[in-house]
Scaffold this motif. Sequence first.
Motif, PDB file in Angstrom:
ATOM      1  N   GLN A 152       0.988  -1.351  -0.204  1.00 46.91           N
ATOM      2  CA  GLN A 152      -0.072   0.184   0.084  1.00 46.91           C
ATOM      3  C   GLN A 152       1.529   1.395   0.322  1.00 46.91           C
ATOM      4  OE1 GLN A 152      -2.417   1.026   3.238  1.00 46.91           O
ATOM      5  NE2 GLN A 152      -3.846   0.847   2.443  1.00 46.91           N
ATOM      6  N   PHE A 156       1.276   4.094  -2.782  1.00 46.70           N
ATOM      7  CA  PHE A 156       1.052   5.337  -2.224  1.00 46.70           C
ATOM      8  C   PHE A 156       2.032   6.287  -2.500  1.00 46.70           C
ATOM      9  CE2 PHE A 156       2.075   9.164   0.581  1.00 46.70           C
ATOM     10  CZ  PHE A 156       0.226   9.750   0.450  1.00 46.70           C
ATOM     11  N   TYR A 159       2.250   7.107  -6.436  1.00 48.53           N
ATOM     12  CA  TYR A 159       1.328   8.562  -6.809  1.00 48.53           C
ATOM     13  C   TYR A 159       1.175   9.188  -6.413  1.00 48.53           C
ATOM     14  CZ  TYR A 159      -1.016   3.473  -8.801  1.00 48.53           C
ATOM     15  OH  TYR A 159      -1.416   2.650 -10.067  1.00 48.53           O
ATOM     16  N   ALA A 160       1.736   9.401  -4.928  1.00 50.76           N
ATOM     17  CA  ALA A 160       2.326  11.198  -4.667  1.00 50.76           C
ATOM     18  C   ALA A 160       3.187  11.425  -5.423  1.00 50.76           C
ATOM     19  CB  ALA A 160       2.300  10.949  -3.262  1.00 50.76           C
ATOM     20  N   GLU A 162       3.898  10.774  -8.427  1.00 51.14           N
ATOM     21  CA  GLU A 162       3.215  11.666 -10.307  1.00 51.14           C
ATOM     22  C   GLU A 162       2.477  13.180  -9.752  1.00 51.14           C
ATOM     23  OE1 GLU A 162       4.727   9.663 -12.169  1.00 51.14           O
ATOM     24  OE2 GLU A 162       3.582   9.678 -12.808  1.00 51.14           O
ATOM     25  N   GLY A 163       2.003  12.833  -8.905  1.00 54.46           N
ATOM     26  CA  GLY A 163       1.162  14.277  -8.630  1.00 54.46           C
ATOM     27  C   GLY A 163       2.395  15.170  -8.343  1.00 54.46           C
ATOM     28  N   VAL A 183       8.555  15.364   3.092  1.00 62.38           N
ATOM     29  CA  VAL A 183       8.267  14.449   3.806  1.00 62.38           C
ATOM     30  C   VAL A 183       7.469  12.515   3.367  1.00 62.38           C
ATOM     31  CG1 VAL A 183       4.870  14.198   4.041  1.00 62.38           C
ATOM     32  CG2 VAL A 183       5.788  16.508   3.414  1.00 62.38           C
TER      33      VAL A 183
ATOM     34  N   LEU B 153       3.507  20.390   4.353  1.00 66.77           N
ATOM     35  CA  LEU B 153       1.802  19.106   4.411  1.00 66.77           C
ATOM     36  C   LEU B 153       1.513  18.853   3.942  1.00 66.77           C
ATOM     37  CD1 LEU B 153       2.429  16.057   5.289  1.00 66.77           C
ATOM     38  CD2 LEU B 153       0.893  17.008   7.806  1.00 66.77           C
ATOM     39  N   ARG B 155       0.804  21.601   0.737  1.00 71.69           N
ATOM     40  CA  ARG B 155       1.411  21.350  -0.602  1.00 71.69           C
ATOM     41  C   ARG B 155       1.576  19.447  -0.880  1.00 71.69           C
ATOM     42  NH1 ARG B 155       5.040  24.963   1.118  1.00 71.69           N
ATOM     43  NH2 ARG B 155       6.577  23.965   1.440  1.00 71.69           N
ATOM     44  N   PHE B 156       2.210  18.569  -0.296  1.00 68.92           N
ATOM     45  CA  PHE B 156       2.594  17.361  -0.229  1.00 68.92           C
ATOM     46  C   PHE B 156       1.392  16.134  -0.001  1.00 68.92           C
ATOM     47  CE2 PHE B 156       2.631  13.011   1.583  1.00 68.92           C
ATOM     48  CZ  PHE B 156       3.948  12.729   0.445  1.00 68.92           C
ATOM     49  N   TYR B 159      -0.590  17.550  -3.897  1.00 70.18           N
ATOM     50  CA  TYR B 159      -0.272  17.135  -5.429  1.00 70.18           C
ATOM     51  C   TYR B 159      -0.236  15.487  -5.140  1.00 70.18           C
ATOM     52  CZ  TYR B 159       1.565  21.121  -5.842  1.00 70.18           C
ATOM     53  OH  TYR B 159       1.107  23.193  -6.126  1.00 70.18           O
ATOM     54  N   ALA B 160      -0.572  14.843  -3.582  1.00 67.32           N
ATOM     55  CA  ALA B 160      -0.514  12.728  -3.451  1.00 67.32           C
ATOM     56  C   ALA B 160      -2.112  12.580  -4.338  1.00 67.32           C
ATOM     57  CB  ALA B 160      -0.122  12.868  -1.838  1.00 67.32           C
ATOM     58  N   GLU B 162      -3.949  15.031  -5.916  1.00 67.91           N
ATOM     59  CA  GLU B 162      -3.845  14.694  -7.768  1.00 67.91           C
ATOM     60  C   GLU B 162      -3.224  13.359  -8.557  1.00 67.91           C
ATOM     61  OE1 GLU B 162      -5.834  16.715  -7.851  1.00 67.91           O
ATOM     62  OE2 GLU B 162      -5.680  18.310  -9.433  1.00 67.91           O
ATOM     63  N   GLY B 163      -1.763  13.008  -7.709  1.00 70.18           N
ATOM     64  CA  GLY B 163      -1.549  11.917  -8.372  1.00 70.18           C
ATOM     65  C   GLY B 163      -2.274  10.240  -7.959  1.00 70.18           C
ATOM     66  N   ALA B 164      -2.578  10.056  -6.769  1.00 65.99           N
ATOM     67  CA  ALA B 164      -3.664   8.878  -6.501  1.00 65.99           C
ATOM     68  C   ALA B 164      -5.139   8.975  -7.752  1.00 65.99           C
ATOM     69  CB  ALA B 164      -4.660   9.468  -5.746  1.00 65.99           C
ATOM     70  N   ILE B 166      -4.916  10.741 -11.255  1.00 70.57           N
ATOM     71  CA  ILE B 166      -4.213  10.157 -12.375  1.00 70.57           C
ATOM     72  C   ILE B 166      -4.881   8.463 -11.734  1.00 70.57           C
ATOM     73  CG2 ILE B 166      -2.138   9.343 -13.368  1.00 70.57           C
ATOM     74  CD1 ILE B 166      -3.354  12.930 -14.047  1.00 70.57           C
ATOM     75  N   GLY B 167      -3.827   7.898 -10.905  1.00 72.68           N
ATOM     76  CA  GLY B 167      -3.660   6.762 -10.749  1.00 72.68           C
ATOM     77  C   GLY B 167      -5.093   6.108 -11.310  1.00 72.68           C
ATOM     78  N   PRO B 176      -6.510   3.293  -5.792  1.00 73.96           N
ATOM     79  CA  PRO B 176      -5.943   4.737  -5.419  1.00 73.96           C
ATOM     80  C   PRO B 176      -5.834   5.771  -4.213  1.00 73.96           C
ATOM     81  CG  PRO B 176      -4.620   3.824  -7.896  1.00 73.96           C
ATOM     82  CD  PRO B 176      -6.198   3.359  -7.550  1.00 73.96           C
ATOM     83  N   ASP B 179      -5.542   3.886  -0.822  1.00 74.30           N
ATOM     84  CA  ASP B 179      -4.582   4.089  -0.309  1.00 74.30           C
ATOM     85  C   ASP B 179      -4.018   5.492  -0.060  1.00 74.30           C
ATOM     86  OD1 ASP B 179      -3.861   1.617  -1.039  1.00 74.30           O
ATOM     87  OD2 ASP B 179      -3.426   1.995  -3.396  1.00 74.30           O
ATOM     88  N   PHE B 180      -4.395   6.369  -0.386  1.00 75.70           N
ATOM     89  CA  PHE B 180      -4.687   7.598  -0.166  1.00 75.70           C
ATOM     90  C   PHE B 180      -5.042   8.280   1.496  1.00 75.70           C
ATOM     91  CE2 PHE B 180      -5.907  12.104   0.705  1.00 75.70           C
ATOM     92  CZ  PHE B 180      -4.686  12.831   0.215  1.00 75.70           C
ATOM     93  N   VAL B 183      -2.537   5.859   4.321  1.00 72.40           N
ATOM     94  CA  VAL B 183      -2.326   6.195   4.642  1.00 72.40           C
ATOM     95  C   VAL B 183      -2.097   8.392   4.516  1.00 72.40           C
ATOM     96  CG1 VAL B 183       0.713   6.360   3.484  1.00 72.40           C
ATOM     97  CG2 VAL B 183      -0.440   4.895   2.605  1.00 72.40           C
ATOM     98  N   SER B 184      -2.687   8.590   4.251  1.00 71.43           N
ATOM     99  CA  SER B 184      -2.427  10.145   4.870  1.00 71.43           C
ATOM    100  C   SER B 184      -3.094   9.797   6.440  1.00 71.43           C
ATOM    101  CB  SER B 184      -3.386  11.115   3.980  1.00 71.43           C
ATOM    102  OG  SER B 184      -2.958  10.766   2.796  1.00 71.43           O
TER     103      SER B 184
END
Lengths: 193, 193
Positions: A152, A156, A159-160, A162-163, A183, B153, B155-156, B159-160, B162-164, B166-167, B176, B179-180, B183-184
């Motif tokens: 997992q 994460f 994809y993070a 990619e973002g 981070v 955090l 910003r992270f 963008y994370a 946004e990547g999820a 895309i996933g 995805p 998972d975001f 983990v977040s």
Amino acid sequence: MPRPSVRGKLLETALEQFQAQGFNGCGVQDITNAAGVPKGSFYNHFASKEALALEVLEQYSQGSRPDLLTDETVPPIDRLRAHFAFLSDRLEGWHFAKGCLLANFGGEIADTNPAVREAMAAFFERWVSAVGVVLRQAQVQGEIDARHDPDQLARFLVYAWEGAVIGAKVMKSRGPLDDFFAVSFDRLLARPA
Amino acid sequence: MPRPSVRGKLLETALEQFQAQGFNGCGVQDITNAAGVPKGSFYNHFASKEALALEVLEQYSQGSRPDLLTDETVPPIDRLRAHFAFLSDRLEGWHFAKGCLLANFGGEIADTNPAVREAMAAFFERWVSAVGVVLRQAQVQGEIDARHDPDQLARFLVYAWEGAVIGAKVMKSRGPLDDFFAVSFDRLLARPA
């Protein structure tokens, strides 16, 4: 140095054009013009722009230094850091004007080009799997928190990343990549106390 | 219910078309056809497809429930979760066929349309700033680790996310996004022991 083949030139130029203009933003003629080859020669090498995109994705995958993840002479988390450092330096070398081909194609054509979407999904799966192996090794060696689910966490992080690349492309700055490193490595992947 | 204006219809249809086809994947004619209005009427309302895209972005921003972040009757981390839950439910409602307009445009046209890039950068900055306020409040209230830099955090996480997205679009799955959340919220934003 051997002269690049027409086919090699088309692949190289297509990667640049796809990253700069998007898939729909450039046509076969733009690619052949930029490569300096006659448009007619394109179809000797590729059945379609989509077929070209599939080969470009494969070549992009090879060029993203997946070997940095599997070099077992390096401790797991150092390997992961080296891999993302390679990717971020490459983006900076491109002046944040190109981004990651996966994120670009993912946002643009995941829904309109099923073959490209499937190739991207396979690319993500290989990448996530390689990162997952590194994280599992890191856990066994006590480098990261034992409570993480390594698969997992791998999904994460990929994809993070990619973002963050999208962020760097929009902000024209490596800030989002630096935030990813801070981070991810200093918090999520910090060595347990 | 009042009939939507031609302008309103164009905005609504353009959002759908841009998300499904990308900016370069659809032309003004595709948008007017899908909206069921004459092509000629387009230029009574918008100077160009790019001008339309800027208004679509603004409307998309308003529709992303930024108010969920500022509702101070709700504890900070619950607010953040509600905001991302709204966004993930919306993506699922779209069957992961559209993605986030920011990620899509970010990957596709951040480099070719400077005005759109600037509007996206401003959108990200507002969003990050709103998330940063929530995280700072969460920190003051002891909900999250005092060692986090709340702005970094924020910003992270944005963008994370946004990547999820895309996933999720590439994998055609909410995996995805799940998972975001895991983990977040369960790791990075976990209540300090």
